[in-house]
Design a protein around this motif. Structure first.
Motif, short mmCIF file in Angstrom:
data_model
loop_
_atom_site.label_atom_id
_atom_site.label_comp_id
_atom_site.label_asym_id
_atom_site.label_seq_id
_atom_site.Cartn_x
_atom_site.Cartn_y
_atom_site.Cartn_z
N ARG A 181 55.04 -63.30 -20.11
CA ARG A 181 54.91 -63.86 -18.91
C ARG A 181 54.84 -62.51 -17.92
NH1 ARG A 181 51.40 -68.11 -20.82
NH2 ARG A 181 52.85 -69.36 -22.12
N HIS A 182 55.21 -61.90 -17.97
CA HIS A 182 55.16 -60.81 -16.82
C HIS A 182 54.88 -59.61 -17.46
CE1 HIS A 182 57.05 -58.62 -13.97
NE2 HIS A 182 56.40 -58.81 -12.54
N PRO A 183 54.73 -58.52 -17.22
CA PRO A 183 54.40 -56.63 -17.29
C PRO A 183 55.78 -56.22 -18.03
CG PRO A 183 53.32 -57.10 -15.24
CD PRO A 183 53.25 -58.32 -15.43
N THR A 184 56.93 -56.68 -17.71
CA THR A 184 57.91 -56.11 -18.00
C THR A 184 58.26 -56.63 -19.15
OG1 THR A 184 59.15 -57.52 -16.81
CG2 THR A 184 58.41 -55.45 -15.45
N GLU A 185 58.27 -57.64 -20.13
CA GLU A 185 58.01 -58.19 -21.28
C GLU A 185 57.86 -57.29 -21.95
OE1 GLU A 185 57.82 -61.64 -21.30
OE2 GLU A 185 58.49 -62.45 -19.36
N LEU A 186 56.80 -56.90 -22.03
CA LEU A 186 56.05 -56.22 -23.04
C LEU A 186 57.01 -55.19 -23.74
CD1 LEU A 186 52.46 -54.62 -21.06
CD2 LEU A 186 52.73 -56.45 -23.05
N VAL A 187 57.82 -54.34 -23.33
CA VAL A 187 58.95 -53.47 -23.43
C VAL A 187 59.35 -54.24 -25.00
CG1 VAL A 187 59.54 -52.87 -21.68
CG2 VAL A 187 61.04 -54.51 -22.62
N HIS A 188 59.11 -55.88 -25.20
CA HIS A 188 59.70 -56.49 -26.10
C HIS A 188 59.23 -56.69 -27.13
CE1 HIS A 188 63.43 -56.87 -24.21
NE2 HIS A 188 63.01 -57.36 -23.20
N HIS A 189 57.98 -55.96 -27.07
CA HIS A 189 56.69 -57.02 -27.85
C HIS A 189 55.82 -55.49 -28.92
CE1 HIS A 189 55.56 -61.03 -26.66
NE2 HIS A 189 55.98 -60.36 -25.82
N GLN A 190 55.35 -55.32 -30.03
CA GLN A 190 54.41 -54.56 -30.94
C GLN A 190 52.81 -54.38 -29.86
OE1 GLN A 190 53.75 -55.90 -34.35
NE2 GLN A 190 55.97 -57.07 -34.59
N CYS A 191 53.12 -53.14 -28.88
CA CYS A 191 52.39 -53.08 -28.43
C CYS A 191 51.38 -51.53 -29.57
CB CYS A 191 52.42 -52.08 -27.47
SG CYS A 191 53.01 -53.36 -25.94
N LEU A 192 49.86 -51.61 -29.09
CA LEU A 192 49.30 -50.86 -30.52
C LEU A 192 48.15 -50.32 -28.73
CD1 LEU A 192 47.43 -53.26 -31.53
CD2 LEU A 192 49.46 -52.39 -32.49
N GLN A 193 48.40 -48.18 -28.96
CA GLN A 193 48.05 -47.36 -28.21
C GLN A 193 47.43 -46.81 -28.40
OE1 GLN A 193 48.59 -46.80 -25.12
NE2 GLN A 193 47.72 -44.54 -24.43
#
Length: 296
Positions: A181-193
């Motif tokens: 719900r907020h960009p800071t929560e991305l640290v808890h997700h699997q991100c593809l770069q």
């Protein structure tokens, strides 16, 4: 210093663009010793070494890079004058070398190039799809289509079309991992770069700009690979709307954090020379600008 033979300039440009002396000899149907001798003659006339040559590869010296840029410019100027004086000056012909990112190239540039070639039967087209930013001089490319402008002042950057980027993930991924719900929560997700580094920063604009440090779980230098990972449910990807518009429309992907816009990277045409473009490059630039339009 004096260069009285334009064929030496043309030979040097062909050597650079062919990659090796032997490839140039085959292309021109002359012997390798003749190519080597004429290249030495040009270097002697200039009083400078233009190429570093080994048995396996060649590379431009600093002087060679400068001379190549000027030689191509001179030959392009001459070609333009010849076209203007010729009764066939409206004919688009010769060789056109274009590079573009893989996903964008497959979806947009490939069909446009084929259509453009069909309009100009005397034109020969070479397309290189790569997410690597090529040195246009060393690779002999006339025109690159890229997201965003380049900082290199020796290149010209011309806007072609708008483009915005989004975060997206598959419905399956969001069902299993939840939706941030907020960009800071991305640290808890699997991100593809897309790129080469697992550690990176994703920036978000808006009333309160946010920068989030990402530790990507999957990294590829190919944007299409990241696209496929996102479709397969492996994480959240940052992608151009050009690449994922159809997936969003049919529900294969879902936009994430839509209230937090990502800095845009408009499509640009990049080319190496400040002065006159050849007719074929100018014509294709105009064709791109007219047909790319707006994304999705």
């Amino acid at each position: 210093m004096a260069i009285n033979d334009l064929s030496l300039l043309r030979l040097f440009v062909q050597v650079v663009e062919a990659g090796t002396l032997s490839a140039t000899a085959r292309k021109l149907n002359i012997s390798l010793p003749v190519v080597s001798r004429r290249l030495r003659l040009l270097e002697n006339n200039l009083g400078a070494r233009l190429l570093q040559r080994t048995t396996r590869r060649q590379s431009l010296t600093a002087e060679g890079r400068l001379f190549y840029q000027r030689a191509v410019q001179i030959l392009a100027d001459l070609e333009q004058v010849e076209q203007q004086l010729s009764r066939h000056s409206a004919t688009v012909s010769g060789h056109l070398r274009v590079t573009a990112p893989v996903a964008l190239g497959r979806r947009r540039i490939t069909p446009l190039l084929a259509e453009f070639r069909a309009l100009h039967p005397q034109l020969h087209v070479q397309l290189e799809l790569t997410d690597t930013v090529l040195d246009l001089v060393e690779s002999g490319v006339d025109l690159a289509v890229r997201y965003g402008a380049l900082d290199d002042s020796s290149y010209i950057s011309q806007p072609l079309a708008p483009n915005h980027r989004i975060l997206c993930a598959s419905p399956d991924y969001l069902q299993h991992h939840g939706e941030p719900r907020h960009p800071t929560e991305l640290v808890h997700h699997q991100c593809l770069q897309i790129g080469h580094q697992t550690q990176t920063e994703w920036r978000f604009e808006g009333d309160e700009p946010v920068t989030v440090k990402i530790a990507a779980t999957l990294v590829a230098n190919d944007g299409d690979a990241v696209h496929q990972w996102a479709l397969a449910g492996h994480g959240i990807a940052r992608k151009s709307i050009w690449d994922v518009a159809e997936d969003l429309r049919v529900g294969r992907l879902v936009q994430v954090l839509a209230d937090y816009p990502i800095p845009a990277a408009p499509l640009h045409a990049i080319y190496p020379h400040r002065r006159h473009l050849t007719l074929r490059v100018r014509a294709f630039l105009d064709y791109l600008a007219a047909h790319l339009g707006t994304a999705a």
